[in-house]
Design a protein around this motif. Structure first.
Motif, short mmCIF file in Angstrom:
data_model
loop_
_atom_site.label_atom_id
_atom_site.label_comp_id
_atom_site.label_asym_id
_atom_site.label_seq_id
_atom_site.Cartn_x
_atom_site.Cartn_y
_atom_site.Cartn_z
N VAL A 220 -80.04 -12.74 -74.19
CA VAL A 220 -79.25 -12.57 -75.41
C VAL A 220 -78.21 -13.66 -75.63
N ARG A 221 -77.99 -14.54 -74.68
CA ARG A 221 -76.90 -15.51 -74.85
C ARG A 221 -77.30 -16.75 -75.63
N VAL A 222 -78.59 -16.85 -76.00
CA VAL A 222 -79.06 -18.02 -76.73
C VAL A 222 -79.70 -17.59 -78.04
N CYS A 223 -79.33 -18.27 -79.12
CA CYS A 223 -79.92 -18.01 -80.44
C CYS A 223 -81.30 -18.65 -80.52
N PRO A 224 -82.32 -17.94 -80.98
CA PRO A 224 -83.66 -18.51 -81.03
C PRO A 224 -83.79 -19.70 -81.98
N ALA A 225 -82.85 -19.84 -82.93
CA ALA A 225 -82.88 -20.97 -83.86
C ALA A 225 -82.08 -22.16 -83.36
N ASP A 226 -81.47 -22.05 -82.21
CA ASP A 226 -80.66 -23.13 -81.64
C ASP A 226 -81.58 -24.25 -81.16
N PRO A 227 -81.45 -25.47 -81.71
CA PRO A 227 -82.31 -26.56 -81.27
C PRO A 227 -82.08 -26.98 -79.83
N GLN A 228 -80.96 -26.55 -79.25
CA GLN A 228 -80.65 -26.87 -77.86
C GLN A 228 -80.71 -25.63 -76.96
N ALA A 229 -81.47 -24.65 -77.40
CA ALA A 229 -81.56 -23.37 -76.67
C ALA A 229 -82.02 -23.56 -75.23
N GLU A 230 -83.04 -24.36 -75.03
CA GLU A 230 -83.58 -24.55 -73.68
C GLU A 230 -82.55 -25.17 -72.75
N GLU A 231 -81.85 -26.17 -73.25
CA GLU A 231 -80.82 -26.83 -72.43
C GLU A 231 -79.68 -25.87 -72.11
N ARG A 232 -79.31 -25.02 -73.05
CA ARG A 232 -78.22 -24.07 -72.80
C ARG A 232 -78.64 -23.06 -71.73
N LEU A 233 -79.88 -22.61 -71.78
CA LEU A 233 -80.36 -21.68 -70.76
C LEU A 233 -80.33 -22.33 -69.38
N GLU A 234 -80.78 -23.56 -69.31
CA GLU A 234 -80.83 -24.26 -68.03
C GLU A 234 -79.44 -24.48 -67.45
N GLN A 235 -78.44 -24.67 -68.33
CA GLN A 235 -77.09 -24.97 -67.86
C GLN A 235 -76.17 -23.75 -67.85
N GLY A 236 -76.71 -22.58 -68.11
CA GLY A 236 -75.90 -21.36 -68.06
C GLY A 236 -74.92 -21.25 -69.21
N LEU A 237 -75.25 -21.83 -70.37
CA LEU A 237 -74.36 -21.83 -71.52
C LEU A 237 -74.83 -20.82 -72.57
N SER A 238 -74.14 -20.76 -73.69
CA SER A 238 -74.49 -19.83 -74.75
C SER A 238 -74.53 -20.53 -76.10
#
Length: 226
Positions: A84-102
């Motif tokens: 739930v911490r990443v928006c599916p429309a976020d173009p940087q979603a994958e990078e945020r998941l990898e780095q523990g970001l939101s």
């Protein structure tokens, strides 16, 4: 030959129509999933407050360890924080998941206490559910701007400094949901907003900007968006 060209033209038209339909369906799905994510985060924020005398979780403005910031402290209140911490429309979603970001940033007015140079509380802090006069109109979270760096310190806005539209779009993405590439000026689309009573609203970027044109900052709990 004429018939062949006609068939090719018809196929091209149908492909264009189908492409537009598919794009529209995907955008709608992203809006729905994003809203569900934000509602779950809102529930977790309220559960956290309920167990901490009404106080909201902290951001990296107030802590030095990433594991003390809201993305991590809300984890016990969520079945799967990574879902739930990443928006599916976020173009940087994958990078945020990898780095523990939101993909979501919390409202500075609510989550960052206003302090003077000596660390003493100032007026204008709303870091507790008991300090909110109108939770249903108080914004808690936004979709983060593409301009923000991939950093744990991007977990909150600087909404007290939203004196003009350029500062707004440096913090949040008011047109996260738009056909094609989002305009750099933050207009031409819409975005989801989480409110302190737990509900989520889809707000048109132009409507959001109009609040500033009228001299109001909708992030400020005393100047709530209506």
């Amino acid at each position: 030959m004429v018939e062949l060209l006609t068939v090719i033209a018809i196929i091209g038209i149908l492909a264009a129509i189908l492409g537009g339909v598919v794009s529209g369906v995907r955008e709608q799905q992203e809006k729905v999933v994003c809203a569900q994510n934000m509602r779950q985060l809102g529930t977790a924020i309220l559960l956290h407050a309920n167990e901490h005398q009404g106080r909201f979780p902290l951001t990296m403005h107030n802590v030095s360890d990433e594991e003390e910031s809201w993305v991590y402290t809300l984890s016990p209140y969520l079945e799967d924080v990574d879902a739930v911490r990443v928006c599916p429309a976020d173009p940087q979603a994958e990078e945020r998941l990898e780095q523990g970001l939101s993909s979501y940033a919390l409202n500075e007015f609510v989550f960052v206490p206003a302090l003077d140079q000596l660390g003493r509380p100032l007026g204008g802090s709303y870091d507790s559910v008991f300090k909110l006069d109108d939770p249903a109109r108080t914004q808690l979270a936004y979709i983060i701007s593409d301009q923000k760096p991939l950093s744990a310190y991007s977990d909150h806005t600087h909404s007290r400094g939203w004196k003009n539209w350029s500062r707004v779009v440096a913090d949040i993405q008011p047109n996260r949901f738009s056909r094609g590439e989002s305009a750099a000026n933050g207009l031409g689309g819409s975005a989801n907003y989480l409110f302190a009573d737990g509900h989520v609203e889809l707000v048109d970027a132009d409507d959001f900007k109009s609040q500033f044109s009228g001299g109001r900052n909708p992030a400020d709990p005393t100047q709530t968006y209506r």
